[in-house]
Write a protein that holds these residues in place. Structure first.
Motif, PDB file in Angstrom:
ATOM      1  N   VAL A  51     -12.276 -16.635 -10.735  1.00  0.00           N
ATOM      2  CA  VAL A  51     -12.137 -16.452 -12.178  1.00  0.00           C
ATOM      3  C   VAL A  51     -11.407 -17.655 -12.785  1.00  0.00           C
ATOM      4  O   VAL A  51     -11.786 -18.144 -13.855  1.00  0.00           O
ATOM      5  CB  VAL A  51     -11.409 -15.128 -12.497  1.00  0.00           C
ATOM      6  CG1 VAL A  51     -11.037 -15.033 -13.969  1.00  0.00           C
ATOM      7  CG2 VAL A  51     -12.281 -13.949 -12.082  1.00  0.00           C
ATOM      8  N   CYS A  52     -10.390 -18.154 -12.091  1.00  0.00           N
ATOM      9  CA  CYS A  52      -9.665 -19.334 -12.570  1.00  0.00           C
ATOM     10  C   CYS A  52     -10.592 -20.539 -12.660  1.00  0.00           C
ATOM     11  O   CYS A  52     -10.522 -21.317 -13.617  1.00  0.00           O
ATOM     12  CB  CYS A  52      -8.477 -19.640 -11.661  1.00  0.00           C
ATOM     13  SG  CYS A  52      -7.204 -18.353 -11.679  1.00  0.00           S
ATOM     14  N   ASP A  53     -11.474 -20.680 -11.672  1.00  0.00           N
ATOM     15  CA  ASP A  53     -12.437 -21.784 -11.682  1.00  0.00           C
ATOM     16  C   ASP A  53     -13.447 -21.637 -12.824  1.00  0.00           C
ATOM     17  O   ASP A  53     -13.808 -22.624 -13.477  1.00  0.00           O
ATOM     18  CB  ASP A  53     -13.171 -21.886 -10.343  1.00  0.00           C
ATOM     19  CG  ASP A  53     -12.282 -22.377  -9.212  1.00  0.00           C
ATOM     20  OD1 ASP A  53     -11.186 -22.920  -9.486  1.00  0.00           O
ATOM     21  OD2 ASP A  53     -12.695 -22.223  -8.038  1.00  0.00           O
ATOM     22  N   LEU A  54     -13.905 -20.417 -13.058  1.00  0.00           N
ATOM     23  CA  LEU A  54     -14.822 -20.183 -14.176  1.00  0.00           C
ATOM     24  C   LEU A  54     -14.144 -20.508 -15.504  1.00  0.00           C
ATOM     25  O   LEU A  54     -14.753 -21.116 -16.395  1.00  0.00           O
ATOM     26  CB  LEU A  54     -15.327 -18.740 -14.167  1.00  0.00           C
ATOM     27  CG  LEU A  54     -16.328 -18.385 -13.063  1.00  0.00           C
ATOM     28  CD1 LEU A  54     -16.511 -16.872 -12.973  1.00  0.00           C
ATOM     29  CD2 LEU A  54     -17.664 -19.091 -13.283  1.00  0.00           C
ATOM     30  N   ALA A  55     -12.883 -20.117 -15.632  1.00  0.00           N
ATOM     31  CA  ALA A  55     -12.135 -20.417 -16.859  1.00  0.00           C
ATOM     32  C   ALA A  55     -12.005 -21.927 -17.041  1.00  0.00           C
ATOM     33  O   ALA A  55     -12.205 -22.453 -18.147  1.00  0.00           O
ATOM     34  CB  ALA A  55     -10.752 -19.759 -16.805  1.00  0.00           C
ATOM     35  N   TRP A  56     -11.691 -22.635 -15.957  1.00  0.00           N
ATOM     36  CA  TRP A  56     -11.567 -24.094 -16.024  1.00  0.00           C
ATOM     37  C   TRP A  56     -12.893 -24.721 -16.460  1.00  0.00           C
ATOM     38  O   TRP A  56     -12.918 -25.596 -17.343  1.00  0.00           O
ATOM     39  CB  TRP A  56     -11.126 -24.653 -14.664  1.00  0.00           C
ATOM     40  CG  TRP A  56     -10.938 -26.134 -14.673  1.00  0.00           C
ATOM     41  CD1 TRP A  56      -9.807 -26.820 -15.023  1.00  0.00           C
ATOM     42  CD2 TRP A  56     -11.911 -27.129 -14.337  1.00  0.00           C
ATOM     43  NE1 TRP A  56     -10.020 -28.176 -14.923  1.00  0.00           N
ATOM     44  CE2 TRP A  56     -11.309 -28.394 -14.502  1.00  0.00           C
ATOM     45  CE3 TRP A  56     -13.240 -27.067 -13.906  1.00  0.00           C
ATOM     46  CZ2 TRP A  56     -11.976 -29.588 -14.252  1.00  0.00           C
ATOM     47  CZ3 TRP A  56     -13.911 -28.262 -13.662  1.00  0.00           C
ATOM     48  CH2 TRP A  56     -13.281 -29.504 -13.841  1.00  0.00           C
ATOM     49  N   ASN A  57     -13.985 -24.281 -15.866  1.00  0.00           N
ATOM     50  CA  ASN A  57     -15.293 -24.835 -16.216  1.00  0.00           C
ATOM     51  C   ASN A  57     -15.679 -24.506 -17.653  1.00  0.00           C
ATOM     52  O   ASN A  57     -16.295 -25.325 -18.338  1.00  0.00           O
ATOM     53  CB  ASN A  57     -16.366 -24.356 -15.237  1.00  0.00           C
ATOM     54  CG  ASN A  57     -16.407 -25.217 -14.003  1.00  0.00           C
ATOM     55  OD1 ASN A  57     -16.653 -26.418 -14.091  1.00  0.00           O
ATOM     56  ND2 ASN A  57     -16.135 -24.628 -12.843  1.00  0.00           N
ATOM     57  N   TYR A  58     -15.323 -23.310 -18.112  1.00  0.00           N
ATOM     58  CA  TYR A  58     -15.551 -22.967 -19.514  1.00  0.00           C
ATOM     59  C   TYR A  58     -14.842 -23.989 -20.410  1.00  0.00           C
ATOM     60  O   TYR A  58     -15.448 -24.582 -21.301  1.00  0.00           O
ATOM     61  CB  TYR A  58     -15.038 -21.555 -19.815  1.00  0.00           C
ATOM     62  CG  TYR A  58     -14.991 -21.244 -21.301  1.00  0.00           C
ATOM     63  CD1 TYR A  58     -16.126 -20.835 -21.981  1.00  0.00           C
ATOM     64  CD2 TYR A  58     -13.799 -21.373 -22.027  1.00  0.00           C
ATOM     65  CE1 TYR A  58     -16.096 -20.561 -23.343  1.00  0.00           C
ATOM     66  CE2 TYR A  58     -13.757 -21.100 -23.385  1.00  0.00           C
ATOM     67  CZ  TYR A  58     -14.906 -20.698 -24.042  1.00  0.00           C
ATOM     68  OH  TYR A  58     -14.859 -20.442 -25.387  1.00  0.00           O
ATOM     69  N   GLY A  59     -13.568 -24.219 -20.167  1.00  0.00           N
ATOM     70  CA  GLY A  59     -12.800 -25.168 -20.977  1.00  0.00           C
ATOM     71  C   GLY A  59     -13.324 -26.581 -20.878  1.00  0.00           C
ATOM     72  O   GLY A  59     -13.365 -27.306 -21.872  1.00  0.00           O
ATOM     73  N   ARG A  60     -13.730 -26.984 -19.683  1.00  0.00           N
ATOM     74  CA  ARG A  60     -14.276 -28.336 -19.492  1.00  0.00           C
ATOM     75  C   ARG A  60     -15.531 -28.533 -20.341  1.00  0.00           C
ATOM     76  O   ARG A  60     -15.647 -29.507 -21.081  1.00  0.00           O
ATOM     77  CB  ARG A  60     -14.593 -28.569 -18.017  1.00  0.00           C
ATOM     78  CG  ARG A  60     -15.245 -29.907 -17.740  1.00  0.00           C
ATOM     79  CD  ARG A  60     -15.547 -30.059 -16.228  1.00  0.00           C
ATOM     80  NE  ARG A  60     -16.366 -31.220 -16.014  1.00  0.00           N
ATOM     81  CZ  ARG A  60     -17.695 -31.223 -16.040  1.00  0.00           C
ATOM     82  NH1 ARG A  60     -18.356 -30.098 -16.263  1.00  0.00           N
ATOM     83  NH2 ARG A  60     -18.372 -32.327 -15.848  1.00  0.00           N
ATOM     84  N   HIS A  61     -16.465 -27.611 -20.214  1.00  0.00           N
ATOM     85  CA  HIS A  61     -17.718 -27.743 -20.974  1.00  0.00           C
ATOM     86  C   HIS A  61     -17.474 -27.628 -22.479  1.00  0.00           C
ATOM     87  O   HIS A  61     -18.067 -28.378 -23.262  1.00  0.00           O
ATOM     88  CB  HIS A  61     -18.745 -26.709 -20.503  1.00  0.00           C
ATOM     89  CG  HIS A  61     -19.291 -27.001 -19.152  1.00  0.00           C
ATOM     90  ND1 HIS A  61     -20.008 -28.140 -18.849  1.00  0.00           N
ATOM     91  CD2 HIS A  61     -19.204 -26.304 -17.993  1.00  0.00           C
ATOM     92  CE1 HIS A  61     -20.357 -28.130 -17.580  1.00  0.00           C
ATOM     93  NE2 HIS A  61     -19.880 -27.035 -17.037  1.00  0.00           N
ATOM     94  N   LEU A  62     -16.600 -26.715 -22.870  1.00  0.00           N
ATOM     95  CA  LEU A  62     -16.284 -26.573 -24.292  1.00  0.00           C
ATOM     96  C   LEU A  62     -15.642 -27.851 -24.826  1.00  0.00           C
ATOM     97  O   LEU A  62     -15.984 -28.322 -25.917  1.00  0.00           O
ATOM     98  CB  LEU A  62     -15.363 -25.373 -24.509  1.00  0.00           C
ATOM     99  CG  LEU A  62     -15.084 -25.026 -25.967  1.00  0.00           C
ATOM    100  CD1 LEU A  62     -16.338 -24.451 -26.630  1.00  0.00           C
ATOM    101  CD2 LEU A  62     -13.938 -24.034 -26.057  1.00  0.00           C
TER     102      LEU A  62
END
Length: 194
Positions: free
Chosen positions: A61-72
């Motif tokens: 979940v932490c990795d998904l959150a990081w990737n969300y922020g990166r792409h955003l």
């Protein structure tokens, strides 16, 4: 604390990358995206990860959150780069064409240079000669650079939304609403006018 100190490190690294870029690097989309991650997307990526860590979520979940922020964050900056070329200073609240005047080649400029070879020389000399900015604007407008940059921003917004959709099922109505809001943010980033 470690995540947010990493943001500061990335910010400094991004500034150094921008100031010390070689002529070849000024023409390189990968260099642009790495610099953009450091200067903009790292803040969003590491902030999103920090929230997941503070919520005691598993690594996935932490990795998904990081990737969300990166792409955003990448989408946000690419849209900002497009607006610098297409919006008025009044609407932006800052000078238009600021990136070109500062000697920076952004995503729409780099895409345009693939179609307009004359733009490459202007990029390499960082738009410093009289008439360079005006000539660059004409070459960019005579290319698909702006549209391709918009398409790249859209791709990153789609990927950000997919990160939220990949999260484990929401356990509460509030969690579901929060996820919908995070997806909605991707649309707002993509469609913003200033």
């Amino acid at each position: 604390v470690q995540l947010l100190s990493q943001v500061l490190e990335h910010l400094v690294s991004g500034e150094v990358m921008q100031m010390t870029a070689t002529q070849d690097q000024t023409l390189d989309m990968e260099h642009y995206l790495e610099k953009t991650y450091c200067k903009t997307a790292s803040l969003m990526a590491n902030s999103a990860r920090a929230m997941a860590v503070l919520g005691d979520h598993p690594l996935q979940v932490c990795d998904l959150a990081w990737n969300y922020g990166r792409h955003l964050g990448l989408a946000f900056q690419i849209v900002d780069d497009v607006l610098d070329l297409t919006a008025s200073a009044t609407l932006l609240g800052k000078p238009a064409l600021n990136d070109l005047k500062s000697g920076l080649a952004t995503a729409p400029v780099l895409f345009a240079a693939e179609e307009q070879p004359a733009l490459r020389a202007l990029i390499m000399r960082r738009f410093k000669q009289d008439g360079d900015v005006a000539q660059a604007v004409k070459l960019i407008n005579d290319s698909s650079g702006i549209q391709r940059a918009k398409d790249l921003a859209k791709q990153h917004c789609i990927l950000a939304a997919q990160m939220i959709q990949a999260l484990p099922p929401a356990q509460t109505e509030h969690a579901w609403q929060a996820r919908q809001a995070l997806i909605s943010i991707t649309h707002r980033v993509l469609n913003r006018k200033k």
